[in-house]
Design an enzyme around this catalytic site. Structure first.
Site, PDB file in Angstrom:
ATOM      1  N   GLU A  99       5.329   4.365   1.762  1.00 39.01           N
ATOM      2  CA  GLU A  99       4.849   3.117   1.181  1.00 39.01           C
ATOM      3  C   GLU A  99       5.117   1.960   2.143  1.00 39.01           C
ATOM      4  OE1 GLU A  99       7.802   3.896  -1.355  1.00 39.01           O
ATOM      5  OE2 GLU A  99       6.756   5.731  -1.902  1.00 39.01           O
ATOM      6  N   VAL A 100       4.281   0.962   2.023  1.00 43.56           N
ATOM      7  CA  VAL A 100       4.475  -0.219   2.855  1.00 43.56           C
ATOM      8  C   VAL A 100       4.716  -1.416   1.942  1.00 43.56           C
ATOM      9  CG1 VAL A 100       3.504  -1.686   4.648  1.00 43.56           C
ATOM     10  CG2 VAL A 100       2.921   0.731   4.569  1.00 43.56           C
ATOM     11  N   LYS A 159       7.940  -0.294   6.224  1.00 42.39           N
ATOM     12  CA  LYS A 159       7.317   0.980   5.893  1.00 42.39           C
ATOM     13  C   LYS A 159       8.426   1.956   5.571  1.00 42.39           C
ATOM     14  CE  LYS A 159       4.602   4.676   6.682  1.00 42.39           C
ATOM     15  NZ  LYS A 159       3.563   5.044   5.772  1.00 42.39           N
ATOM     16  N   GLY A 202       0.733   5.693   0.641  1.00 42.60           N
ATOM     17  CA  GLY A 202      -0.046   6.829   1.099  1.00 42.60           C
ATOM     18  C   GLY A 202       0.862   7.997   1.344  1.00 42.60           C
ATOM     19  N   GLY A 203       0.287   9.041   1.854  1.00 41.82           N
ATOM     20  CA  GLY A 203       1.042  10.260   2.093  1.00 41.82           C
ATOM     21  C   GLY A 203       2.187  10.046   3.060  1.00 41.82           C
ATOM     22  N   MET A 204       2.047   9.068   3.917  1.00 41.09           N
ATOM     23  CA  MET A 204       3.096   8.855   4.885  1.00 41.09           C
ATOM     24  C   MET A 204       4.139   7.875   4.402  1.00 41.09           C
ATOM     25  SD  MET A 204       2.347  10.998   7.018  1.00 41.09           S
ATOM     26  CE  MET A 204       3.793  10.589   7.979  1.00 41.09           C
ATOM     27  N   GLY A 215       0.842  -1.185   0.000  1.00 39.42           N
ATOM     28  CA  GLY A 215       0.000   0.000   0.000  1.00 39.42           C
ATOM     29  C   GLY A 215       0.873   1.228   0.000  1.00 39.42           C
ATOM     30  N   ASP A 236      -6.034   8.158  18.963  1.00 38.15           N
ATOM     31  CA  ASP A 236      -6.767   7.956  17.709  1.00 38.15           C
ATOM     32  C   ASP A 236      -7.309   6.538  17.666  1.00 38.15           C
ATOM     33  OD1 ASP A 236      -7.876   8.723  15.336  1.00 38.15           O
ATOM     34  OD2 ASP A 236      -6.058   8.422  14.143  1.00 38.15           O
TER      35      ASP A 236
END
Lengths: 197, 873
Positions: B101-102, B117, B97-99, B95, B210
Site C-alpha cells: 500500500e502507498v 510505501k 496493490g499486490g506490492m 493506493g 520497463d
C-alpha cells in the site's frame, strides 16, 4: 500432502543442489506458514499458554515438508530457513525499538542499546550479536547455523543435532566454542581485531 | 581472519578444551610453535569461554519470535492510518496493490509531505530479496537525479517494511497521451528528460527494463520523473548469469506484466535475452513515437502478433499531425527502434545529443529554450485546465523478480488473470466425478472468451486437483490475480454448486455464491457461474459473447452430460480411455445433433489418438470432419478452428490454409494454450524460429505447469543457423528438474546431447525416456544416436528391436528414417521418409529443420521430397 508441501520439498531440493533462487522462493513460503500457525495459536490462546518458537518451527516443518520425499538435508535446510527468519524478526524488532528511542533517523547502530530479554543477567545486545554472527558465518558457517537454530530458533541441543544431522556431542562442543567467540566479540575483551577482514 | 586460520584456531581450541585447565597453557605454548598471535587468539577464546556464564543460553524470551510473527501479517489499512513508522506519520491511503500500500505521510522530523510505501509482509520477511531491494533502492537513491523519483528512506518496524519517497503531484504520461498526441517539442523535451535520467542510472549499471508511459510522471511543476525501477536489476559481474536466468523465468512465467508492457519491449526482451542499456533506448523510442502519434508503434491485436511485430516489422511511416516537426525526428526514432541493439544509440547520452540537435536546429523560431527535464510553464498551462490533479505516490523498485508478479490493482475490475481450480467433488461421489471436471473445463472455456482476461489452461490447474487448497498460495504460485474455487455435491435431484472468487492480492473474497441446480439442467451451471463472476468483476461481455457462451452449452442436458464425460476421457492417456471418450462424444451428438461443442470435442479426441494409437490417415480425416461440423453449427468455436488448423498443417501440409486457421482460432480465443502450442509447432516446422519461440512462450504463460510448452522444441528444430542446442539443453534440464517424469523432455534432451556429441549422456537420457514411457519413438532415438556415435552394431540391434515392436504397436514410419539417418544409410532413410510422407505422419513437417536429417540434405531424393512439401524456405 498440500501443494505447498510439494513445492517446499522441491525447492529445498533445488536449494540443496545449489540453486540460490530456490532460497528466494522458499523464504516467503516458510514465512507465511510460520505466520499462519503463530496467528492461529495467538487467536486461540489469548492468555496463559505461550507459543514457543521452537514448537512453532517444528509444526511448520511437519506441515510444509513432504515426508515421502524427505532426506535429512531437507530438514537441515528447512530449519535453517526458519531460524533465519526468526533471527531477522528479532533483530528487526530490536532495531526498530532502538530507532524509536533515538527518534529515528540514525541508521548507525550503537551496540549495547537494543536490549531484548526478560532476565537482566542474560540480556543480550541482539544487534551486536547479529553483526558478530554475520562475521562468524564468514569463517565458520556451521557454528553460525547452530547459534541460529538454538538461540533464535529456540531449538534444544537435541533438536538442533537432529536438524543438522550431527551428533549431540558435536553440537554441544560447537555451541560452546561459538558462544565463546561471540562472547568475546560482544564483550570486546582482548579480542584480536587486528586481523579481522 | 580467513577460514583456514580459523580452522587452526578451532582445532586448537578443541584440543585445549579437552585438557584440564591447568595443562592448557603448556599445551598451547607447544602446539602453537612460536606463533604468538595464534596462541593469544586461542587463549582469549578460552578465557571468554570461562567468563561467558549463561551468555545466550536462553533464547530471547523463548516465545518472542513466535509472538512477533503472530502480530505481523495482514494489516488493516484503516488501522495503519495515523500510525507512525519510524518518524513518518501515515495520513491517508493513496493506493493499494499486490506490492503493498502507498500512503501519504508526514515526515515528523522535517515536517514535509512524503509518500510511504509499505511492503507486504511476505516480502518483508525475505532477507535475500529485502537486501536486494535495499541495495537497489540505495543505488537509485544515491543518484538523486531530478528526473528520477527520489527515495528518502527505508526502514523496518515490527515486521512492517517501508520505503519513503517523494510525494508527487501531477499525472502519468499515460494520462497525458490519452488526452491527445503531444506537440513534437513537448514530446522531445520529455524524452530528453528521460534520457537524462536513464544515462545516470545506466552509468551505475541499472537498467530500467520497463520504460512505458505508466512509469513516467509529469509533475504539476513541469518536472519529469522516471518511476518504478520495478524489474530493473543491478548489472554487475557474477550477477549477470543469474539475471538472465531470472529474466527467462519472468518472460515465461510472469503474467500481466508481460502482456501489459508488451508494446514497449525490445526485441531482445521478447526473445528472453539479456536486456542492456539499448533495450531501454528501444522502449524510449516506442514511447516517443506514441507521444507523437497517440499510437503504440508495434501494437497488434494479439500479444503474439505484437511480439512478432517487435521482432520483425519496421516502424510504419509516422503520421505526425504537426507540419513543423523536424524531418530528422523520424530518423532519431528509427535509430532507437533498430532490431539489432548494436545499431541503436548505445547510450542515452548519444540519444540526448541528437535530440538537442533537433531542438537547436529549429531554435530560431523558439523564444525560450526550456532546460531538459523542465518543460516550459507556458506548455503546462496549455494543457487542459480541467485535468485532474492526481496525487500519486509511487513504488519504486521492486526488483523481486518472481514476487513482483502482481501489479497494482485496487478494484476487482482490474482483475485480468484468473486460475479456475478444479471443482471439488465434495462427497467424493463417483457418479459426479466427470461433472466436476466438466464444469471446471466449461468455466475455464467460458472465461477465456472474456476480453483481456488471461485464464490458465486446464492442464495447469488440473495439477491442483484433490489437494487441500490455499487460494493465496496457489495464486502466487501461478501468478494470477484471482482464484476461483468451487465444489459440487448431489442433493436429492439437485446439484448444489458453490463457488468463490478470491483476490490473491489480499485474500479478500470477491464473490461467493451457491446454487441449487436440478440435475436435469446441469448444462446451465457454467453460464450461471460465468454470469455471476462477470458481473462481479465488472467484465463486459458483448451480447455476441453472451450468445456464444449460451450456445456453447447444449440445451439438452443428457447430451451435455455425455459430452462432459467424453471430454474427460479423451484427455486421459490410455488408448482405451481415448476410444471411450470418442464413443461418449458420439453418443452426445446422437442425443443432440446440434451440440457443436461435442463435435469440437470429438475432433480433439481423434487428434489425440492420431499418430499414437491410430494412423493419421484414419484419425485425421475424422478429426477434420468433426471440426467442420462443429464450425458449421457455430463458426466462432476457437477449439474447432484450432483442430482444423492442426489437420491442415500436420496432415494436409497446406501451410497457408493452416496459418489462416491458427490465426482465426487465436483471434477468437487468445487464451487457447493448445492453439498457441500447435501454432508454435507449425512455425517451428516453417523455420520461423523467432515467432515459434514467442508462441511457445505465450503457451507456457497460459499453461505454466504443462511440460510440453518448452521452447526447447524451436531451439532444436530450427534451420541450422538458428539452432541453439545449449539453450535447448538448458531449458530441458530446467524442465526435467520440475517434471522428472516427462518422457519427451528426456527424449529431446537425448537428441540435443547427441548433436553436442555427448553420446553417453545422450543415450542415458533416451533410455530414461524409454523407461518412463515405452514408446518406439525413444527406441528409434537410441538407434539414431548409436549409429551417429559410430556403433553400427548396436544400432542394428536396436533396429531389430524396433521391427519387433511393429507387431504389437503402431510404430511410426519416421522412426526407421531416424535410425537409418543415424547409420548414414541415405537410401533407406529416404525410403522411409517417403513412406512417412505418404502416410501423412505429423512429424514429417519437421524434416526441413530436423538436425537428424542434416546429412541427407544434399541428396536429390531428399531435395525432391522437400520440394513436394513446398516449405518455401
Amino acid at each position: 500432502m498440500t501443494s505447498s508441501a510439494a513445492n517446499v520439498t522441491r525447492l529445498l531440493l533445488d536449494w540443496r543442489n545449489g540453486d540460490q533462487h530456490a532460497l528466494d522462493a522458499l523464504m516467503p513460503l516458510v514465512y507465511d506458514e510460520l505466520r499462519t500457525i503463530a496467528k492461529r495459536y495467538m487467536s486461540r490462546e489469548r492468555s496463559g499458554h505461550t507459543l514457543q518458537t521452537g514448537a512453532l518451527i517444528n509444526e511448520a516443518y511437519l506441515r510444509l515438508v513432504d515426508k515421502q520425499d524427505v532426506v535429512w538435508q531437507n530438514r537441515t535446510h528447512f530449519f535453517a530457513i526458519a531460524a533465519r527468519i526468526m533471527r531477522n524478526l528479532l533483530v528487526d524488532h530490536a532495531r526498530a525499538k532502538q530507532m524509536a528511542k533515538r527518534g529515528g533517523g540514525a541508521l548507525q547502530v550503537s551496540l549495547n542499546e537494543a536490549l531484548v530479554g526478560g532476565d537482566p543477567e542474560v540480556t543480550v545486545d541482539l544487534l551486536a550479536l547479529d553483526q558478530a554472527l554475520s562475521r562468524l558465518s564468514e569463517v565458520d558457517e556451521r557454528k553460525c547455523r547452530i547459534i541460529e537454530l538454538r538461540f533464535f530458533g529456540g531449538l534444544s541441543a537435541e533438536e538442533t543435532a537432529e536438524a543438522l544431522g550431527l551428533s549431540e556431542i558435536t553440537i554441544k562442543r560447537e555451541w560452546l566454542k561459538a558462544r565463546a567467540w561471540l562472547f568475546r566479540e560482544l564483550s570486546g575483551a582482548e579480542a584480536v581485531h587486528g586481523e579481522e577482514e | 581472519m580467513n577460514p583456514s586460520r580459523w580452522q587452526k584456531i578451532d582445532r586448537l581450541l578443541d584440543a585445549a578444551m579437552d585438557r584440564p585447565p591447568s595443562e592448557r597453557a603448556a599445551f598451547l605454548l607447544e602446539a602453537c610453535e612460536g606463533d604468538n598471535d595464534l596462541r593469544h587468539e586461542v587463549e582469549s577464546l578460552l578465557d571468554a569461554h570461562d567468563r561467558s556464564g549463561t551468555f545466550i543460553e536462553q533464547s530471547p524470551s523463548s516465545s518472542m519470535a513466535a509472538e512477533l510473527l503472530g502480530e505481523s501479517g495482514e494489516r488493516d489499512p484503516q488501522r495503519m492510518i495515523g500510525r507512525t513508522l519510524g518518524h513518518y506519520q501515515l495520513r491517508s491511503m493513496l493506493g493499494a496493490g499486490g506490492m503493498g500500500e502507498v500512503y501519504a505521510a508526514k515526515d515528523l522530523n522535517l515536517g514535509r509531505e512524503v509518500a510511504v510505501k509499505v511492503l507486504p509482509p511476505h516480502l518483508a520477511a525475505h532477507p535475500e530479496a529485502l537486501s536486494r531491494f535495499r541495495r537497489e533502492a540505495m543505488a537509485v537513491a544515491a543518484l538523486s537525479h531530478p528526473n528520477i523519483l527520489a527515495i528518502h528512506d527505508f526502514g523496518t518496524e515490527t515486521g512492517v517494511t517501508y520505503a519513503v519517497m517523494e510525494l508527487l503531484k501531477g499525472e502519468t504520461l499515460r494520462d497525458r497521451i490519452i488526452r491527445s498526441p503531444l506537440p513534437w517539442r513537448e514530446a522531445v523535451d520529455i524524452c530528453l528528460a528521460i534520457a537524462d535520467g536513464l544515462s545516470s542510472t545506466h552509468a551505475k549499471g541499472i537498467i530500467h527494463r520497463d520504460i512505458k508511459p505508466e512509469n513516467i510522471f509529469l509533475t504539476e511543476s513541469g518536472g519529469v520523473k522516471i518511476l518504478d525501477f520495478g524489474i530493473a536489476r543491478v548489472v554487475s559481474g557474477d550477477s549477470y548469469q543469474r539475471e538472465t536466468l531470472l529474466n527467462d523465468q519472468i518472460q515465461t512465467t510472469r503474467p500481466g506484466t508481460l502482456m501489459g508492457t508488451i508494446g514497449y519491449m525490445s526485441p531482445e526482451q521478447v526473445r528472453g535475452e539479456i536486456a542492456d542499456a539499448p533495450s531501454d533506448i528501444f522502449s524510449l523510442g516506442c514511447m516517443l513515437a506514441e507521444m507523437l502519434t497517440g499510437k503504440k508503434p508495434f501494437l497488434r491485436s494479439t500479444a503474439a502478433e505484437t511480439m512478432a511485430a517487435i521482432l520483425r516489422d519496421e516502424l510504419p511511416e509516422l503520421s505526425l499531425t504537426e507540419k513543423a516537426a523536424p524531418a530528422d525526428l523520424d530518423r532519431v526514432i528509427r535509430k532507437c527502434l533498430r532490431k539489432n541493439p548494436a545499431e541503436r544509440y548505445q547510450s542515452a547520452e548519444d540519444l540526448a545529443i541528437d535530440l538537442k540537435d533537433l531542438i537547436s536546429n529549429t531554435a530560431t523560431i523558439m523564444h525560450q529554450l526550456p532546460q531538459p527535464g523542465q518543460r516550459a510553464e507556458a506548455r503546462i498551462s496549455s494543457r487542459k485546465p480541467a485535468w485532474i490533479v492526481a496525487i500519486i505516490a509511487l513504488v519504486v523498485a521492486l526488483s523481486l523478480a518472481g514476487l513482483a508478479a502482481w501489479r497494482y490493482f485496487s478494484t476487482p475490475a482490474d482483475i485480468t488473470s484468473i486460475a479456475v481450480m478444479p471443482f471439488v467433488n465434495a462427497d467424493a461421489d463417483p457418479e459426479i466425478e466427470y461433472l466436476c471436471d466438466g464444469v471446471t473445463e466449461q468455466v475455464i472455456g467460458a472465461l477465456s472468451q472474456v476480453p483481456k482476461m488471461r485464464v490458465l489452461a486446464k492442464s495447469t490447474v488440473a495439477r491442483y486437483k484433490d489437494k487441500p487448497l490455499d487460494p493465496l498460495t496457489i495464486g502466487r504460485e501461478l501468478r494470477v490475480m484471482a482464484v476461483l474455487m468451487g465444489n459440487l455435491r448431489r442433493a436429492g435431484n439437485d446439484m448444489a454448486v458453490s463457488a468463490e472468487l478470491v483476490n490473491v492480492a489480499d485474500g479478500s473474497l470477491l464473490w461467493k455464491d451457491q446454487y441449487l441446480i436440478p440435475l436435469t439442467d446441469v448444462a446451465s451451471t457454467q453460464s450461471v457461474i460465468i454470469r455471476a463472476i462477470s458481473s462481479r468483476l465488472g467484465l463486459t461481455s458483448t451480447s455476441d459473447q453472451q450468445q456464444r457462451l449460451d450456445r456453447n452449452s447444449s440445451r439438452n442436458s443428457e447430451s451435455y452430460q455425455l459430452y462432459l464425460k467424453g471430454v474427460y476421457f479423451i484427455q486421459q492417456e490410455s488408448e482405451e480411455d481415448g476410444m471411450k471418450g470418442v464413443k461418449l462424444l458420439e453418443d452426445a451428438i446422437r442425443q443432440d445433433p446440434t451440440n457443436a461443442m461435442a463435435y469440437a470435442g470429438l475432433a480433439q479426441g481423434y487428434f489425440n489418438l492420431s499418430n499414437v494409437y491410430m494412423p493419421p490417415a484414419v484419425a485425421m480425416p475424422k478429426a477434420r470432419a468433426a471440426a467442420g461440423k462443429a464450425l458449421e453449427l457455430d463458426s466462432t468455436l476457437a477449439d474447432a478452428h484450432a483442430i482444423l488448423a492442426v489437420v491442415k498443417s500436420h496432415y494436409d501440409y497446406d501451410w497457408i490454409a493452416a496459418e489462416t486457421s491458427y490465426r482465426r482460432a487465436l483471434e477468437l480465443n487468445p487464451n487457447n494454450a493448445f492453439a498457441h502450442n500447435m501454432y508454435g509447432y507449425f512455425l517451428t516446422a516453417m523455420g520461423r524460429t523467432e515467432e515459434a519461440i514467442v508462441e511457445y512462450r505465450i503457451s507456457a504463460e497460459l499453461d505454466p505447469l504443462s511440460p510440453s510448452t518448452t521452447v526447447a522444441w524451436p531451439y532444436y528444430f530450427a534451420p541450422s543457423p538458428k539452432r541453439r542446442f545449449d539453450k535447448a539443453a538448458h531449458e530441458l534440464r530446467q524442465l526435467i528438474r520440475y517434471n522428472p517424469d516427462f518422457p519427451a523432455a528426456h527424449g529431446l534432451l537425448g537428441l540435443v546431447l547427441a548433436e553436442q556429441k555427448n553420446y553417453d549422456e545422450s543415450v542415458k537420457e533416451l533410455r530414461m525416456a524409454l523407461k518412463i514411457a515405452d514408446s518406439p519413438w525413444f527406441l528409434a532415438g537410441i538407434g539414431y544416436v548409436q549409429g551417429r556415435s559410430g556403433k553400427p552394431d548396436d544400432a542394428d540391434q536396436t533396429l531389430t528391436a524396433l521391427k519387433l515392436r511393429e507387431k504389437d504397436d503402431h510404430v511410426q514410419t519416421l522412426s526407421f528414417a531416424y535410425l537409418y539417418a543415424g547409420l548414414d544409410d541415405s537410401a533407406q532413410a529416404i525410403d522411409w521418409l517417403e513412406k512417412a510422407f505418404e502416410s501423412h505422419e505429423e512429424e514429417v513437417i519437421l524434416i526441413n529443420v530436423d538436425p537428424k536429417f542434416d546429412r541427407l540434405r544434399g541428396d536429390p531424393r531428399f531435395q525432391a521430397l522437400v520440394q513436394k512439401m513446398r516449405f518455401g524456405f
